[in-house]
Design a protein around this motif. Structure first.
Motif, PDB file in Angstrom:
ATOM      1  N   GLN A 265       0.833  -1.204   0.000  1.00  0.00           N
ATOM      2  CA  GLN A 265       0.000   0.000   0.000  1.00  0.00           C
ATOM      3  C   GLN A 265       0.872   1.261   0.000  1.00  0.00           C
ATOM      4  OE1 GLN A 265      -3.141  -0.006   2.999  1.00  0.00           O
ATOM      5  NE2 GLN A 265      -2.931  -2.226   3.251  1.00  0.00           N
ATOM      6  N   GLY A 266       0.295   2.368  -0.478  1.00  0.00           N
ATOM      7  CA  GLY A 266       0.960   3.664  -0.405  1.00  0.00           C
ATOM      8  C   GLY A 266       2.295   3.705  -1.127  1.00  0.00           C
ATOM      9  N   VAL A 267       2.344   3.171  -2.330  1.00  0.00           N
ATOM     10  CA  VAL A 267       3.603   3.138  -3.098  1.00  0.00           C
ATOM     11  C   VAL A 267       3.813   4.517  -3.719  1.00  0.00           C
ATOM     12  CG1 VAL A 267       4.850   2.048  -4.992  1.00  0.00           C
ATOM     13  CG2 VAL A 267       3.362   0.673  -3.500  1.00  0.00           C
ATOM     14  N   SER A 268       4.715   5.269  -3.130  1.00  0.00           N
ATOM     15  CA  SER A 268       4.910   6.675  -3.517  1.00  0.00           C
ATOM     16  C   SER A 268       5.902   6.808  -4.662  1.00  0.00           C
ATOM     17  CB  SER A 268       5.383   7.493  -2.309  1.00  0.00           C
ATOM     18  OG  SER A 268       6.529   6.896  -1.721  1.00  0.00           O
ATOM     19  N   ILE A 269       5.548   6.229  -5.803  1.00  0.00           N
ATOM     20  CA  ILE A 269       6.334   6.355  -7.031  1.00  0.00           C
ATOM     21  C   ILE A 269       5.507   7.185  -8.005  1.00  0.00           C
ATOM     22  CG2 ILE A 269       7.412   5.149  -8.959  1.00  0.00           C
ATOM     23  CD1 ILE A 269       7.739   2.725  -7.135  1.00  0.00           C
ATOM     24  N   PRO A 270       6.024   8.321  -8.469  1.00  0.00           N
ATOM     25  CA  PRO A 270       5.220   9.176  -9.350  1.00  0.00           C
ATOM     26  C   PRO A 270       4.978   8.531 -10.706  1.00  0.00           C
ATOM     27  CG  PRO A 270       7.455  10.027  -9.141  1.00  0.00           C
ATOM     28  CD  PRO A 270       7.342   8.921  -8.156  1.00  0.00           C
ATOM     29  N   ALA A 271       3.846   8.858 -11.292  1.00  0.00           N
ATOM     30  CA  ALA A 271       3.555   8.383 -12.637  1.00  0.00           C
ATOM     31  C   ALA A 271       4.633   8.878 -13.595  1.00  0.00           C
ATOM     32  CB  ALA A 271       2.183   8.888 -13.083  1.00  0.00           C
ATOM     33  N   GLY A 272       5.019   8.022 -14.523  1.00  0.00           N
ATOM     34  CA  GLY A 272       6.037   8.405 -15.499  1.00  0.00           C
ATOM     35  C   GLY A 272       7.456   8.198 -15.030  1.00  0.00           C
ATOM     36  N   ALA A 273       7.651   7.741 -13.790  1.00  0.00           N
ATOM     37  CA  ALA A 273       9.007   7.495 -13.298  1.00  0.00           C
ATOM     38  C   ALA A 273       9.652   6.348 -14.070  1.00  0.00           C
ATOM     39  CB  ALA A 273       8.971   7.172 -11.808  1.00  0.00           C
ATOM     40  N   VAL A 274      10.967   6.423 -14.217  1.00  0.00           N
ATOM     41  CA  VAL A 274      11.736   5.331 -14.821  1.00  0.00           C
ATOM     42  C   VAL A 274      12.193   4.414 -13.694  1.00  0.00           C
ATOM     43  CG1 VAL A 274      13.793   4.720 -16.116  1.00  0.00           C
ATOM     44  CG2 VAL A 274      12.471   6.747 -16.759  1.00  0.00           C
ATOM     45  N   ILE A 275      11.804   3.146 -13.758  1.00  0.00           N
ATOM     46  CA  ILE A 275      12.165   2.188 -12.723  1.00  0.00           C
ATOM     47  C   ILE A 275      13.545   1.618 -13.051  1.00  0.00           C
ATOM     48  CG2 ILE A 275      11.467   0.139 -11.449  1.00  0.00           C
ATOM     49  CD1 ILE A 275       9.553   2.556 -11.262  1.00  0.00           C
ATOM     50  N   ASP A 276      14.499   1.963 -12.223  1.00  0.00           N
ATOM     51  CA  ASP A 276      15.879   1.505 -12.444  1.00  0.00           C
ATOM     52  C   ASP A 276      16.106   0.106 -11.893  1.00  0.00           C
ATOM     53  OD1 ASP A 276      16.651   4.030 -13.565  1.00  0.00           O
ATOM     54  OD2 ASP A 276      16.645   4.834 -11.525  1.00  0.00           O
ATOM     55  N   ALA A 277      15.461  -0.213 -10.784  1.00  0.00           N
ATOM     56  CA  ALA A 277      15.632  -1.534 -10.177  1.00  0.00           C
ATOM     57  C   ALA A 277      14.479  -1.769  -9.208  1.00  0.00           C
ATOM     58  CB  ALA A 277      16.965  -1.642  -9.439  1.00  0.00           C
ATOM     59  N   ALA A 278      14.141  -3.057  -9.006  1.00  0.00           N
ATOM     60  CA  ALA A 278      13.116  -3.417  -8.035  1.00  0.00           C
ATOM     61  C   ALA A 278      13.353  -4.850  -7.589  1.00  0.00           C
ATOM     62  CB  ALA A 278      11.714  -3.282  -8.626  1.00  0.00           C
ATOM     63  N   THR A 279      13.352  -5.082  -6.291  1.00  0.00           N
ATOM     64  CA  THR A 279      13.543  -6.424  -5.748  1.00  0.00           C
ATOM     65  C   THR A 279      12.627  -6.626  -4.546  1.00  0.00           C
ATOM     66  OG1 THR A 279      15.348  -5.676  -4.309  1.00  0.00           O
ATOM     67  CG2 THR A 279      15.967  -6.605  -6.460  1.00  0.00           C
ATOM     68  N   ILE A 280      12.377  -7.883  -4.212  1.00  0.00           N
ATOM     69  CA  ILE A 280      11.662  -8.237  -2.984  1.00  0.00           C
ATOM     70  C   ILE A 280      12.609  -9.061  -2.119  1.00  0.00           C
ATOM     71  CG2 ILE A 280       9.712  -9.472  -1.981  1.00  0.00           C
ATOM     72  CD1 ILE A 280       8.163  -8.969  -4.558  1.00  0.00           C
ATOM     73  N   THR A 281      12.763  -8.650  -0.875  1.00  0.00           N
ATOM     74  CA  THR A 281      13.622  -9.365   0.068  1.00  0.00           C
ATOM     75  C   THR A 281      12.746 -10.158   1.035  1.00  0.00           C
ATOM     76  OG1 THR A 281      15.354  -7.675  -0.055  1.00  0.00           O
ATOM     77  CG2 THR A 281      15.384  -9.138   1.862  1.00  0.00           C
ATOM     78  N   PHE A 282      12.978 -11.488   1.075  1.00  0.00           N
ATOM     79  CA  PHE A 282      12.250 -12.374   1.969  1.00  0.00           C
ATOM     80  C   PHE A 282      13.124 -12.737   3.157  1.00  0.00           C
ATOM     81  CE2 PHE A 282      10.341 -12.975  -2.186  1.00  0.00           C
ATOM     82  CZ  PHE A 282       8.983 -13.078  -1.930  1.00  0.00           C
ATOM     83  N   THR A 283      12.498 -12.880   4.319  1.00  0.00           N
ATOM     84  CA  THR A 283      13.198 -13.354   5.508  1.00  0.00           C
ATOM     85  C   THR A 283      12.873 -14.834   5.702  1.00  0.00           C
ATOM     86  OG1 THR A 283      13.137 -11.206   6.575  1.00  0.00           O
ATOM     87  CG2 THR A 283      13.452 -13.103   8.002  1.00  0.00           C
ATOM     88  N   ARG A 284      13.892 -15.638   5.901  1.00  0.00           N
ATOM     89  CA  ARG A 284      13.731 -17.086   5.996  1.00  0.00           C
ATOM     90  C   ARG A 284      12.872 -17.478   7.193  1.00  0.00           C
ATOM     91  NH1 ARG A 284      16.246 -21.472   8.554  1.00  0.00           N
ATOM     92  NH2 ARG A 284      16.686 -23.304   7.239  1.00  0.00           N
ATOM     93  N   HIS A 285      11.892 -18.353   6.944  1.00  0.00           N
ATOM     94  CA  HIS A 285      11.114 -18.969   8.021  1.00  0.00           C
ATOM     95  C   HIS A 285      11.613 -20.399   8.259  1.00  0.00           C
ATOM     96  CE1 HIS A 285       7.616 -19.761  10.598  1.00  0.00           C
ATOM     97  NE2 HIS A 285       7.519 -20.932   9.981  1.00  0.00           N
ATOM     98  N   ALA A 286      11.842 -21.116   7.167  1.00  0.00           N
ATOM     99  CA  ALA A 286      12.428 -22.456   7.205  1.00  0.00           C
ATOM    100  C   ALA A 286      13.051 -22.686   5.832  1.00  0.00           C
ATOM    101  CB  ALA A 286      11.386 -23.513   7.533  1.00  0.00           C
ATOM    102  N   GLY A 287      13.842 -23.731   5.748  1.00  0.00           N
ATOM    103  CA  GLY A 287      14.622 -23.912   4.544  1.00  0.00           C
ATOM    104  C   GLY A 287      13.849 -24.314   3.312  1.00  0.00           C
ATOM    105  N   GLY A 288      12.943 -25.292   3.440  1.00  0.00           N
ATOM    106  CA  GLY A 288      12.294 -25.831   2.268  1.00  0.00           C
ATOM    107  C   GLY A 288      13.128 -26.935   1.638  1.00  0.00           C
ATOM    108  N   ASN A 289      12.767 -27.299   0.421  1.00  0.00           N
ATOM    109  CA  ASN A 289      13.429 -28.419  -0.257  1.00  0.00           C
ATOM    110  C   ASN A 289      13.673 -28.095  -1.720  1.00  0.00           C
ATOM    111  OD1 ASN A 289      13.372 -30.187   1.998  1.00  0.00           O
ATOM    112  ND2 ASN A 289      11.223 -30.687   1.564  1.00  0.00           N
ATOM    113  N   GLY A 290      14.614 -28.809  -2.309  1.00  0.00           N
ATOM    114  CA  GLY A 290      14.788 -28.861  -3.744  1.00  0.00           C
ATOM    115  C   GLY A 290      15.087 -27.542  -4.417  1.00  0.00           C
ATOM    116  N   ALA A 291      14.625 -27.447  -5.674  1.00  0.00           N
ATOM    117  CA  ALA A 291      14.936 -26.282  -6.516  1.00  0.00           C
ATOM    118  C   ALA A 291      13.669 -25.782  -7.203  1.00  0.00           C
ATOM    119  CB  ALA A 291      16.009 -26.645  -7.538  1.00  0.00           C
TER     120      ALA A 291
END
Length: 412
Positions: A265-291
């Motif tokens: 919510q409340g993503v303060s990016i103006p219309a017409g902006a050039v997006i140079d980079a965007a990532t999502i950072t997750f915090t580990r809860h448990a490892g999981g398996n495989g690939a």
């Protein structure tokens, strides 16, 4: 002993009275005595008397009353004033009418004082910086632009929300004074219990690369939609919004694949902006398996609608049923899945959303994460909002030019 002399004296007096009456003359009568009552009014109010004679709204009035008359004086406060008491002949009469015994000249003073509204406090807001933007309040009262100040009075205990409104090409730097703790959030909430000062600062963003982090701010904004029936409460298409983790994209507890929705919510990016980079950072809860091989897309809407949970046997398909962006990013075998893990660049997805005609700074933006190979052997587990460390969206963008209002109008 009555003597001859006494008889003569009485006779003389009687003759004198007879003469006076015969001549039409009556004996002298002592005249009645009047006394003067003087009444002064201080402040906003009036005083009247009974019997009539005094009627004064400001200054002093006088009237004469016969000796021994009981005069009742009645105070009446004007709007915005209160009667605060008597002095002079009425001292000790309390806060109501006063009875004056006119056995002599008397003076009385009635005092009225202005009523001060309890707990009215002034909120003052000053805005500085460059670019274009305003700060407004709810309840209304504050509406101030850059390089201006505004002030408004609010009753004691009023909850006031200030909102920063940056125009396209302008960023909000942050709050100061009483709103310092709000940082660079677009809103600041205050409860007024005293006169309060707030400052706000904006900055023009043309040609400047800005990096902003956006957080999941409520539990329903990170959710899972089951791809198969898991129980009577969650059939295929049912959405769960209260899990302590986010499964990418297989829920081992239910033995079912899931589609993940993340809404910011409340993503303060103006219309017409050039997006140079965007990532999502997750915090580990448990490892999981495989690939697992994850596919990340955005919701193709001007402002992503809230995610609504099911859990009552309903299959709303509230995540997978949203319109997807054309742009997508593959995230194969997310590693290392240590304390935190960062997605590949999602700039193309965010760019497609902020380029929409209806996009505006402050709108909501959502991502949809799916996988074709997730199963009990291929998944990852991240923390959710309920788990304490939800996924963080980081976006770096640049505004190359301010919009031309005339060109925008001519294109409509």
């Amino acid at each position: 002993m009555i003597t001859r002399h006494t008889v003569k004296s009485i006779a003389a007096i009687a003759v004198a009275l007879i003469v006076l009456v015969a001549c039409g003359t009556t004996p002298p009568v002592t005249p009645a005595v009047d006394h003067t009552l003087s009444v002064t009014v201080v402040g906003g109010g009036s005083v009247t008397s009974a019997p009539a004679g005094i009627n004064v709204a400001s200054g002093t009035a006088t009237a004469d009353f016969a000796a021994g008359t009981d005069v009742t004086l009645t105070p009446v406060a004007a709007t915005g004033f209160a009667f605060s008491g008597w002095t002079g002949a009425c001292i000790g009469a309390g806060m109501g009418a006063c009875i004056v015994d006119m056995n002599a000249d008397k003076r009385a003073t009635a005092t009225f004082t202005a009523i001060v509204a309890a707990g009215d406090f002034t909120l003052s807001v000053s805005v500085t910086g460059t670019g274009e933007g305003t700060v407004t309040s709810a309840p209304a009262g504050i509406d101030v632009a850059i390089d201006e100040s505004d002030a408004a009075d609010f009753a004691d205990g009023t909850a006031v929300t200030l909102t920063a409104n940056p125009a396209n090409g302008t960023g909000f730097v942050g709050w100061g004074e009483a709103c310092t703790d709000a940082g660079d959030d677009l809103t600041c909430s205050l409860t007024l219990t005293a006169d309060t000062m707030v400052t706000a600062e904006f900055v023009e963003l043309v040609g400047v690369a800005i990096t902003v982090d956006f957080l999941i701010v409520e539990g329903a904004d990170d959710a899972e939609e089951f791809k198969s029936d898991v129980n009577a409460f969650f059939p295929a298409g049912g959405v769960q919004v209260t899990s302590s983790d986010i499964d990418l994209t297989y829920d081992a507890a239910f033995g079912a694949g899931v589609v993940v929705g993340l809404r910011y919510q409340g993503v303060s990016i103006p219309a017409g902006a050039v997006i140079d980079a965007a990532t999502i950072t997750f915090t580990r809860h448990a490892g999981g398996n495989g690939a697992p091989v994850l596919t990340v897309q955005g919701e193709a809407s001007d402002s992503a609608a809230p995610i609504v949970g099911d859990g009552d046997g309903t299959a709303s398909f509230g995540i997978s049923g949203r319109e997807h962006t054309v742009a997508s990013t593959e995230w194969a075998n997310p590693t290392p899945w240590d304390e935190t893990s960062v997605s590949p660049d999602l700039a193309d997805i965010v760019q497609e959303i902020v380029d929409r005609d209806g996009w505006a700074s402050g709108n909501a933006l959502a991502f949809i994460i799916t996988s074709e190979n997730s199963d009990s052997a291929n998944f990852r587990r991240a923390q959710s909002f309920e788990g304490g460390n939800p996924a963080v969206l980081s976006v770096t963008y640049t505004v190359l030019a301010l919009p031309d209002p005339e060109a925008e109008l001519s294109s409509r």
